[in-house]
Each structure stands twice: as C-alpha cells, then as structure tokens.
Design a protein around this motif. Structure first.
Motif: not given
Length: 316
Positions: A195-197, A226-235, A263-277
């Motif tokens: 999800d490049t953008i 996933f990139h997190d432009t709209y705050g959806q990467a974790l979902a 328009s591409a912002t940062g990737n899904l943060a690994t720490e955020d992913l780990v917290w969810m998992l």
C-alpha cells in the motif's frame, strides 16, 4: 520502564483467534525502506549498528539495502560497503532489493543469498519507478529471477500500488492479482503487497487478499506492506491476519516513505505491530523494550522523534 510495567496485559484478551496465525514473521524494512528517503546521508557505520541492534531485539528478517542505481536512491549508494561490513548472524536473513540484472550482479558479488524484485500494479508507477510499462516489466524480471534461482538464491516479489495510485486512483483488484500471479509464476517464493501511498482500509485489504485466494494463491505465499498515511496501517495488518497472512512488513520506529511517491509517509511501525501481536497472544520473537531503545537511538541520529505511537509512549 519495560513494556509490561506500563500496562501491556499479561493474559491474552478475549479475541477470536480461530482464524489467526499462531506466529507472525516480521519482515523488518527499516534499514532499507525506512532510510532510503532520508535527505541527509546516514553514515554506513550508523546503518551497521542499526542492523546489529535490530538483530539483538530478536528480529529474524532484516532487509539490509538495495542495489538500485545511486542516482535514483543516493542514500543506498553504500550498499557494497554496508554488506562488506555486516556481521551476519546465522539466525537472521538479510534480503537485498535488486532492480535489474546489474543489481543482481552486484548482489552475487556481495555474497547475498536472499533478494527481492519490485514491480508495479499500475502502468504509471511502472513508468515512473521502473522506466518500463506494466507488461514490459516482466521481461526485465525474468532473467533476474532465472539467474538468481540458478544461483540458489531465494527471490521475493514486491508489488507496489496495490490499493491506490496517486496518478491513476483506485487500482482494480483483478489487475493486482494478475501482476502478482505472474511474479509468483516466475519463481518468487513470496509476494509482498504494498500500500505504497497508504490509502487502504481493512475492507479493501480483505478484497485484495480475497482476490488472490480465489485465484488459488495460498495466504502463506503472501505478505503485506502498509504505509500509515491515513493511520490505517495497523488496522489493515489485523485485517490481513484474519485473511490468513502471517508475514507483515514493518519499519522500526515507523521510518520510511517512497522516493517515487510524494504522498507516501512512513511505514507501519514495528513497535506498534509488536504491541498489537503481544496483546493478541501471537508469537513473533521480538523484545519490545530493546526494539524501542533501538528506535530512540536511531531517532537521535536522524534528529527527529519517532512517529511510532508505542515508541512515544514507552520512551517517556
């Protein structure tokens, strides 16, 4: 202060885990995708320590660099120097991106075992990123994959713009599936859907992954990026998990972007992913406290705070 001390539940929350993988492979892209768009050159010594710290945190896949031409991504012009100075650990793989046969030659000379090729799901991005067309890109990939497999390399495939393109808008699911299947048929062992953008939503993720599954592609052959432009990467990652995907690309501290898509912002943060998992009882093998410390360390060297919400919370 450690993660457990600030409220991470020690017991698994009551979620439906029947359709979830028991373990997730985190494909860490911070050293490559995370740093490739930095305007100021990051010294190779810093990159090497970054990779070493990431390995210390328990990450088993560290995408190290790319053999793209230095003219296009100057930040990765030190690829040979980085790989020559890298202390490779037996329990960690260090994939490298290669754009063409010249990149493959460089990878072979550097003793690389795992490579990735990157394609486009749209015509415009193929022209801008690969100087090719949607169809012609496969003629460029074919000799790279063939030679790599002959050299006993493993080849991963990336597909960019799977959910939306800044020039073409929404991308038809069937178009994404056709591009992805062609890359798998060439010999890629896994396909990472990008999800490049950062425009995807969970329902869209389910539709794209469902398209691949309906086409006969097993979810074990798919990964998501996933990139997190709209705050959806974790979902979106959670949606992918419920579709059977068990490999998720992410970047320590949420570093990253795309030099070919403004328009591409940062990737899904690994720490955020780990917290969810962790909260869902899904294994991943990563020490969150060590990972947070690593992202804080890198943020200091880049001169700005990490955008990861978990890093911000635990680093206080």
């Amino acid at each position: 202060m450690g993660a457990r001390e600030v409220g991470l539940p020690s017991t698994v929350l009551p979620v439906n885990t029947e359709d979830l993988p028991g373990r997730v492979t985190i494909w860490e892209v911070g050293a490559r995708d995370g740093l490739q768009n930095e305007q100021s050159a990051v010294p190779v010594e810093v990159k090497l320590e970054f990779l070493d710290r990431l390995a210390d945190s328990g990450l088993s896949v560290l995408e190290a660099t790319s053999f793209v031409h230095p003219k296009w991504v100057p930040q990765l012009a030190d690829a040979e120097d980085l790989l020559a100075g890298l202390t490779r650990r037996p329990d960690v793989i260090y994939p490298v991106l290669v754009p063409n046969e010249r990149g493959l030659d460089r990878a072979l000379a550097a003793g690389v075992d795992h490579i990735a090729i990157f394609g486009s799901a749209t015509e415009t991005f193929a022209q801008r990123n690969l100087n090719s067309s949607l169809d012609v890109q496969f003629a460029m990939f074919d000799p790279v994959v063939t030679r790599a497999l002959e050299a006993d390399m493993s080849v991963r495939g990336y597909v960019s713009m799977c959910f939306g393109d800044p020039w073409e808008g929404p991308v038809p699911v069937q178009q994404v599936v056709e591009v992805g299947r062609r890359m798998l048929e060439m010999g890629c062992w896994q396909l990472s859907l990008g999800d490049t953008i950062g425009v995807a939503t969970p329902g869209h993720v389910e539709a794209v992954l469902g398209g691949f599954i309906e086409a006969g592609v097993d979810p074990s052959m798919l990964a998501v990026h996933f990139h997190d432009t709209y705050g959806q990467a974790l979902a979106n990652s959670l949606s992918a998990l419920y579709c059977g995907v068990s490999t998720i690309d992410s970047s320590a501290g949420g570093l990253g972007g795309c030099p070919y898509a403004e328009s591409a912002t940062g990737n899904l943060a690994t720490e955020d992913l780990v917290w969810m998992l962790d909260g869902m009882g899904i294994e991943h093998g990563v020490d969150l406290d060590k990972l947070v410390a690593t992202s804080v360390w890198m943020a200091e060297r880049l001169g700005r705070p990490s955008p990861s919400r978990v890093v911000q919370a635990l680093a206080k």
